[in-house]
Scaffold this active site. Sequence first.
Site, PDB file in Angstrom:
ATOM      1  N   ARG A 220       0.847  -1.191   0.000  1.00  0.00           N
ATOM      2  CA  ARG A 220       0.000   0.000   0.000  1.00  0.00           C
ATOM      3  C   ARG A 220       0.883   1.242   0.000  1.00  0.00           C
ATOM      4  O   ARG A 220       1.863   1.309   0.744  1.00  0.00           O
ATOM      5  CB  ARG A 220      -0.903   0.005   1.243  1.00  0.00           C
TER       6      ARG A 220
ATOM      7  N   GLU B 112     -12.586   2.479   2.119  1.00  0.00           N
ATOM      8  CA  GLU B 112     -12.598   2.831   3.550  1.00  0.00           C
ATOM      9  C   GLU B 112     -13.321   4.146   3.810  1.00  0.00           C
ATOM     10  O   GLU B 112     -13.327   4.656   4.925  1.00  0.00           O
ATOM     11  CB  GLU B 112     -11.182   2.835   4.137  1.00  0.00           C
TER      12      GLU B 112
ATOM     13  N   ASN C  55     -11.425  -0.467   9.407  1.00  0.00           N
ATOM     14  CA  ASN C  55     -11.117   0.449  10.519  1.00  0.00           C
ATOM     15  C   ASN C  55     -11.572   1.867  10.176  1.00  0.00           C
ATOM     16  O   ASN C  55     -12.232   2.534  10.963  1.00  0.00           O
ATOM     17  CB  ASN C  55      -9.614   0.468  10.802  1.00  0.00           C
ATOM     18  N   ASP C  56     -11.205   2.293   8.981  1.00  0.00           N
ATOM     19  CA  ASP C  56     -11.611   3.638   8.578  1.00  0.00           C
ATOM     20  C   ASP C  56     -13.058   3.667   8.109  1.00  0.00           C
ATOM     21  O   ASP C  56     -13.749   4.659   8.309  1.00  0.00           O
ATOM     22  CB  ASP C  56     -10.687   4.169   7.479  1.00  0.00           C
TER      23      ASP C  56
ATOM     24  N   ARG D 265     -11.237   7.052  15.492  1.00  0.00           N
ATOM     25  CA  ARG D 265     -10.789   5.737  15.956  1.00  0.00           C
ATOM     26  C   ARG D 265      -9.706   5.815  17.020  1.00  0.00           C
ATOM     27  O   ARG D 265      -9.399   4.826  17.680  1.00  0.00           O
ATOM     28  CB  ARG D 265     -10.336   4.875  14.769  1.00  0.00           C
TER      29      ARG D 265
HETATM   30  C1  PEP Z   1      -8.351   0.215   7.582  1.00  0.00           C
HETATM   31  O1  PEP Z   1      -8.651   1.407   7.604  1.00  0.00           O
HETATM   32  O2  PEP Z   1      -9.149  -0.698   7.884  1.00  0.00           O
HETATM   33  C2  PEP Z   1      -6.990  -0.213   7.194  1.00  0.00           C
HETATM   34  C3  PEP Z   1      -6.700  -1.479   6.995  1.00  0.00           C
HETATM   35  O3  PEP Z   1      -6.038   0.743   7.101  1.00  0.00           O
HETATM   36  P1  PEP Z   1      -5.377   1.467   8.377  1.00  0.00           P
HETATM   37  O4  PEP Z   1      -5.798   0.713   9.595  1.00  0.00           O
HETATM   38  O5  PEP Z   1      -3.910   1.459   8.169  1.00  0.00           O
HETATM   39  O6  PEP Z   1      -5.947   2.840   8.307  1.00  0.00           O
HETATM   40 MG    MG Z   2      -7.349   2.838   6.704  1.00  0.00          MG
END
Ligand code: PEP
Ligand code: MG
Length: 583
Positions: free
Chosen positions: A339, A441, A464-465, A475
């Site tokens: 990424r 995301e 997560n995002d 978060r």
């Molecule tokens: C997410 O947002 O779920 C993700 C995998 O990226 P990061 O946790 O690095 O923002």
């Molecule tokens: Mg993310």
Amino acid sequence: MSFTLHGLGVSGGIAIGTAHLISHATLEVAHLTIAPRMVDKEVARFEAALEQVKCELAAMKESTEHAPAEFGAFLDLHRMILDDPELCEVPKALIRERRCNAEWALVQQMEQLVAQFDEFEDPYLRERGQDVRQVVERVIKELAGHVGRTPLRSAKGVKEENLIVVAHDLSPADVIAFKEHHFASFITDVGGATSHTAILGRSMAIPAVLGLHNARQLIRDKETLIIDGTRGVVIVNPDPRVLEEYQLRKSQLELERTKLKRLKSAKTASIDGVEVHLQANIELPSDVPAALEGGAEGVGLFRTEFLFLDRGELPSEDEQFEAYRKVVKGMDGRPVVIRTFDLGADKDLNPEGTLGDRVKTNPALGMRAIRVSLAEPKMFRTQLRAILRASKYGKVKLLIPMLAHAHEIDATLAAVEQAKSSLRGEKVGFDPSIEIGGMIEIPAAALGIGLFLRRLDFLSIGTNDLIQYTLAIDRSDEQVAHLYDPLHPAVLMLIAHTLHSGEKAGIPVSVCGELAGDPNLTRLLLGMGLRTFSMHPAQILEVKSRVLKSDVSEIAPQVRKMLRLEEPAKIREQLERLNGAAV
Ligand code: PEP
Ligand code: MG
């Protein structure tokens, strides 16, 4: 005295060890001589810092409603120390007499006072020297005017494996520095369950509890701690019976983990033969052995920004290339999804902020990830060239974070083409058909999925995002952590829609957010159609064990029904049934 604190268990398991308090403010301050005309200003700076700390203590006092009773007493004591002329007046005299900086004057005076406390025979009074240090740390932090890296100090006479780091706050860059250490666990006062600090705790497979509010104040250096990272519990100075009980549970957990290792080379398929792919999320090339150890079929997410987070400067193309190649070669032909930098929000290159003015008041909604890369074309080009060069050494895929707009995808694809043609011009090898994927995301990306499916080769859902932006919950903020609900129907709807749309269009979709590594959600995701999960290496075998015990043909209709429910409590109830079912 034994007491218990409750926080957010963000990385499971049990640790038993010795408290190792660390602080943002290092008490090793520089001794500077200041010009006579600056003396008044220096005194005023010191006074302003004292005032600020008083305000901080008052604000903490106001929010102590749910804190243990001892906490209020600590705050009163710290306020008294702060008001003592020995600490608030003498340093001012020192600044004037010696024309020195405020930090140095304060630390000189602190040393004197701590030495006096050390003379006391009474252990209670002797310990109050610690409080003086804590108060001074607060003032020094205020004088520094920014949150810096947390310096790691060594603890005399205790092995690192037995140390439990206790901090008020740890940045992702602080935790990355832990990867070179072998601490038993870490706990902090602040931080959310999917903050990058928490994610790093999970990636190190050590128990961690965040959001404890007052741990840094209540726990003393060298006290014995039990950390239950699954339940988010910290027991300070446990009595012998409790200690024994936890020792037993710790060995049971270790035994279970050893048993899971037998699954390492088993093929991942459900009872009814549905094949599932389990991949690893990594942050550093040094995570590759753990990924292989966990039986990962590839790297589903390489968060490249962590490589250089604690260096404070952007890496050169060659340095990046070497790091990427190391991972690609280490994975030995297995796919590696790299990424591009997801800088910004809680991840900056250095405490003063390399991104400078780009990160404004609401960083999670501001310049972050692809937005930074497109705004910094030179940085982006350097990274793209380094990734392309590494693609010659294995199966590399390129993943772009935080996309929301078609023009961002188009600009990214154009940047990749430019990087390719510059390499071609220099006759440098790369994989010309490298696949390019996008992270889903942002809710807009999930809802406008057609834009992505038409332009990209694969998608990866960053839950997560996606949860953060769908529910408008930071978060990293422990105060709203209770609202961070992966089972909110809106979140499930967006995930299901993305998976379904990908399947219809024949574009592979994986999940690389923390949900993918939660065994309690494995069946739910399987039933929604997910076939590629990417997670921390330490979670792979547990998720595999769930897949092996699941029957997708039985789960899928139940999950379809769950997705029609509007009440999270009902969804939770159904999930328990799904997990409890002896399929
Ligand atoms: C997410 O947002 O779920 C993700 C995998 O990226 P990061 O946790 O690095 O923002
Ligand atoms: Mg993310």
